[in-house]
Design a protein around this motif. Structure first.
Motif, PDB file in Angstrom:
ATOM      1  N   TYR A  76       0.855  -1.179   0.000  1.00 43.85           N
ATOM      2  CA  TYR A  76       0.000   0.000   0.000  1.00 43.85           C
ATOM      3  C   TYR A  76       0.896   1.235   0.000  1.00 43.85           C
ATOM      4  N   SER A  77       0.716   2.083  -0.996  1.00 39.49           N
ATOM      5  CA  SER A  77       1.569   3.265  -1.118  1.00 39.49           C
ATOM      6  C   SER A  77       0.965   4.210  -2.144  1.00 39.49           C
ATOM      7  N   ASP A  78       1.648   5.324  -2.384  1.00 39.88           N
ATOM      8  CA  ASP A  78       1.194   6.209  -3.444  1.00 39.88           C
ATOM      9  C   ASP A  78       1.653   5.666  -4.799  1.00 39.88           C
ATOM     10  N   GLN A  79       1.212   6.295  -5.866  1.00 38.23           N
ATOM     11  CA  GLN A  79       1.481   5.788  -7.213  1.00 38.23           C
ATOM     12  C   GLN A  79       2.956   5.884  -7.585  1.00 38.23           C
ATOM     13  N   GLU A  80       3.650   6.873  -7.050  1.00 36.38           N
ATOM     14  CA  GLU A  80       5.078   7.013  -7.371  1.00 36.38           C
ATOM     15  C   GLU A  80       5.869   5.809  -6.859  1.00 36.38           C
ATOM     16  N   ILE A  81       5.615   5.407  -5.621  1.00 32.49           N
ATOM     17  CA  ILE A  81       6.310   4.255  -5.053  1.00 32.49           C
ATOM     18  C   ILE A  81       5.922   2.984  -5.797  1.00 32.49           C
ATOM     19  N   GLN A  82       4.649   2.832  -6.108  1.00 35.47           N
ATOM     20  CA  GLN A  82       4.198   1.638  -6.823  1.00 35.47           C
ATOM     21  C   GLN A  82       4.830   1.553  -8.211  1.00 35.47           C
ATOM     22  N   ARG A  83       4.974   2.688  -8.863  1.00 34.83           N
ATOM     23  CA  ARG A  83       5.608   2.704 -10.185  1.00 34.83           C
ATOM     24  C   ARG A  83       7.065   2.250 -10.084  1.00 34.83           C
ATOM     25  N   GLU A 277      -8.640  -3.123  12.179  1.00 38.15           N
ATOM     26  CA  GLU A 277     -10.057  -2.795  12.398  1.00 38.15           C
ATOM     27  C   GLU A 277     -10.780  -2.409  11.120  1.00 38.15           C
ATOM     28  N   ASN A 278     -10.060  -2.473   9.996  1.00 39.53           N
ATOM     29  CA  ASN A 278     -10.646  -2.155   8.687  1.00 39.53           C
ATOM     30  C   ASN A 278     -11.150  -0.712   8.623  1.00 39.53           C
ATOM     31  N   ASP A 279     -10.451   0.194   9.275  1.00 40.79           N
ATOM     32  CA  ASP A 279     -10.821   1.616   9.309  1.00 40.79           C
ATOM     33  C   ASP A 279     -10.029   2.362   8.239  1.00 40.79           C
ATOM     34  N   TRP A 280     -10.516   2.317   7.010  1.00 37.00           N
ATOM     35  CA  TRP A 280      -9.792   2.928   5.900  1.00 37.00           C
ATOM     36  C   TRP A 280      -9.893   4.452   5.905  1.00 37.00           C
ATOM     37  N   ARG A 281     -10.881   4.970   6.571  1.00 40.51           N
ATOM     38  CA  ARG A 281     -10.979   6.427   6.693  1.00 40.51           C
ATOM     39  C   ARG A 281      -9.787   6.956   7.485  1.00 40.51           C
ATOM     40  N   LYS A 282      -9.454   6.266   8.566  1.00 42.81           N
ATOM     41  CA  LYS A 282      -8.305   6.672   9.378  1.00 42.81           C
ATOM     42  C   LYS A 282      -6.999   6.437   8.632  1.00 42.81           C
ATOM     43  N   LEU A 283      -6.922   5.340   7.893  1.00 44.81           N
ATOM     44  CA  LEU A 283      -5.715   5.069   7.107  1.00 44.81           C
ATOM     45  C   LEU A 283      -5.497   6.125   6.038  1.00 44.81           C
ATOM     46  N   LYS A 284      -6.573   6.596   5.455  1.00 49.10           N
ATOM     47  CA  LYS A 284      -6.484   7.665   4.450  1.00 49.10           C
ATOM     48  C   LYS A 284      -6.001   8.946   5.105  1.00 49.10           C
ATOM     49  N   GLU A 285      -6.483   9.213   6.294  1.00 48.44           N
ATOM     50  CA  GLU A 285      -6.140  10.435   7.009  1.00 48.44           C
ATOM     51  C   GLU A 285      -4.680  10.456   7.439  1.00 48.44           C
ATOM     52  N   VAL A 286      -4.184   9.313   7.909  1.00 51.07           N
ATOM     53  CA  VAL A 286      -2.823   9.258   8.442  1.00 51.07           C
ATOM     54  C   VAL A 286      -1.770   9.135   7.348  1.00 51.07           C
ATOM     55  N   GLY A 287      -2.024   8.245   6.388  1.00 54.12           N
ATOM     56  CA  GLY A 287      -0.980   7.988   5.396  1.00 54.12           C
ATOM     57  C   GLY A 287      -1.408   8.061   3.954  1.00 54.12           C
ATOM     58  N   GLY A 288      -2.670   8.455   3.702  1.00 49.59           N
ATOM     59  CA  GLY A 288      -3.143   8.522   2.319  1.00 49.59           C
ATOM     60  C   GLY A 288      -3.391   7.161   1.705  1.00 49.59           C
ATOM     61  N   PHE A 289      -3.592   6.121   2.541  1.00 54.36           N
ATOM     62  CA  PHE A 289      -3.800   4.772   2.041  1.00 54.36           C
ATOM     63  C   PHE A 289      -5.287   4.526   1.745  1.00 54.36           C
ATOM     64  N   SER A 290      -5.546   3.651   0.767  1.00 59.75           N
ATOM     65  CA  SER A 290      -6.917   3.274   0.444  1.00 59.75           C
ATOM     66  C   SER A 290      -6.983   1.763   0.250  1.00 59.75           C
ATOM     67  N   SER A 291      -8.177   1.202   0.403  1.00 59.57           N
ATOM     68  CA  SER A 291      -8.346  -0.253   0.321  1.00 59.57           C
ATOM     69  C   SER A 291      -8.025  -0.801  -1.065  1.00 59.57           C
ATOM     70  N   SER A 292      -8.128   0.049  -2.078  1.00 61.26           N
ATOM     71  CA  SER A 292      -7.834  -0.392  -3.450  1.00 61.26           C
ATOM     72  C   SER A 292      -6.467   0.077  -3.937  1.00 61.26           C
ATOM     73  N   GLY A 293      -5.802   0.882  -3.140  1.00 61.63           N
ATOM     74  CA  GLY A 293      -4.528   1.456  -3.570  1.00 61.63           C
ATOM     75  C   GLY A 293      -3.335   0.607  -3.211  1.00 61.63           C
ATOM     76  N   PHE A 294      -3.328  -0.629  -3.693  1.00 62.86           N
ATOM     77  CA  PHE A 294      -2.197  -1.502  -3.403  1.00 62.86           C
ATOM     78  C   PHE A 294      -1.844  -2.324  -4.638  1.00 62.86           C
ATOM     79  N   ILE A 295      -0.637  -2.842  -4.644  1.00 61.47           N
ATOM     80  CA  ILE A 295      -0.175  -3.745  -5.693  1.00 61.47           C
ATOM     81  C   ILE A 295       0.341  -5.017  -5.032  1.00 61.47           C
TER      82      ILE A 295
END
Length: 348
Positions: A76-83, A277-295
């Motif tokens: 799980y990361s931003d698009q730059e790291i995934q690229r 806890e499957n709290d993606w709202r908090k994950l988005k807030e802390v690190g910009g992570f999303s449930s679909s934003g992974f490779i």
């Protein structure tokens, strides 16, 4: 079904342990010889050669993690790291801050390095390991050599918790944090700031450009597999939460860098708790992570082929000598397997 039962055979982990020990011994012997012959005259050449030796040392494990046990790594990361990971192209020197929760953190670290195409890695370790011919770096011993390495890019791993994460260690750590007025964490140990502060103040900021914060969570927070479970074919999903932080945002002063690290670990604690806890709202807030934003990148084919050839060659060599050596060779082989079974039992 039959394959699963075969994987549970107790003899297989012992044989794998024997093969690993032989490979490790040969590689360490080569490292020692090259260190004597090359390092006194050209440390940069020694590190370049050692780069490939360490590849061989760790690639043997991928046959177990990616093929035998079927581990998967979700990043799980931003698009730059995934690229960069998908292209296997990390072109900077970076400091990696990792949590230490599992016995196999070192193995997960190398799984990530393989997927990122980054084999030039160094790892902080206790000073007791300073004589081990591996990619360990200690504050008292080889930090200067690491900073002067001419091989680029480089990942320098720092694991500030200092010890493994267990319920006993967590309880003791929370009591310590409470007595010192430090943050009380639920899913991490309060980091030891001395080594990180030393690194932050000593690091050549013209050569190192960033920090990668990496938080590992196996499955949904369940206990991670140990080496024995991997050898028995029981894999896991390794979830990696990876953030890039500019190095200039890390303070140099001992007090300031220590406070920065404490803040980072409070965020790492939130990341792990929120994922469990499957709290993606908090994950988005802390690190910009999303449930679909992974490779889920795969181990490189080269690593798997190399691992298969290396392990098969050692097994074939041993089998040939046992078969051709007659009754005495069989007796010696049984004795050696017995000793390695004892050693493996004591380790795992």
């Amino acid at each position: 079904m039959i394959v699963s039962k075969i994987k549970e055979w107790s003899i297989l982990p012992v044989m794998a342990f024997l093969v690993y020990s032989i490979i490790a011994l040969v590689i360490n012997l080569i490292q020692f010889i090259l260190y004597i012959l090359i390092a006194p005259f050209s440390s940069s050449l020694f590190w370049r050669v050692n780069y490939f030796l360490m590849q061989g040392f760790y690639q043997q494990f991928f046959l177990v993690t990616d093929w035998w046990s079927g581990c998967h790594m979700n990043i799980y990361s931003d698009q730059e790291i995934q690229r960069k990971i998908l292209q296997r192209k990390f072109d900077e020197r970076a400091l990696i801050v990792l949590n230490h929760h599992y016995d196999l953190d070192f193995l997960f670290m190398w799984m990530l390095a393989d997927r990122a195409g980054q084999w030039n890695c160094r790892t902080y370790a206790k000073d007791a390991l300073k004589f081990v011919p591996s990619n360990f770096t200690t504050l008292e011993n080889r930090f200067k050599d690491t900073m002067n390495m001419h091989v680029s890019p480089l990942w320098l791993f720092v694991i500030p918790e200092g010890t493994g994460f267990t319920p006993e260690n967590l309880k003791e750590n929370q009591e310590f944090a409470k007595s010192r007025g430090l943050p009380i964490l639920e899913h991490n140990l309060v980091p030891r700031t001395k080594g990180f502060s030393f690194t932050a103040s000593t690091l050549d900021r013209e050569k190192f450009s960033c920090v990668y914060d990496i938080t590992l969570v196996c499955g949904k927070g369940e206990s991670a597999p140990d080496l024995l479970s991997l050898y028995k074919g029981r894999g896991t999903d390794v979830n990696v939460f990876m953030r890039k932080i500019p190095l200039e945002s890390v303070p140099v002063g001992e007090k300031e860098s220590g406070e920065w690290l404490m803040k980072l670990f409070k965020e790492k604690d939130i990341i792990k708790k929120s994922f469990i806890e499957n709290d993606w709202r908090k994950l988005k807030e802390v690190g910009g992570f999303s449930s679909s934003g992974f490779i889920t990148p795969q181990c490189s084919t080269r690593s798997l082929v190399f691992s298969f050839v290396l392990v098969s060659s050692v097994i074939g060599f041993l089998a040939y000598n046992v078969i051709m050596g007659g009754e005495l060779a069989i007796q010696v082989a049984c004795l050696v397997l017995g000793l390695f079974w004892l050693g493996f039992t004591l380790i795992v």
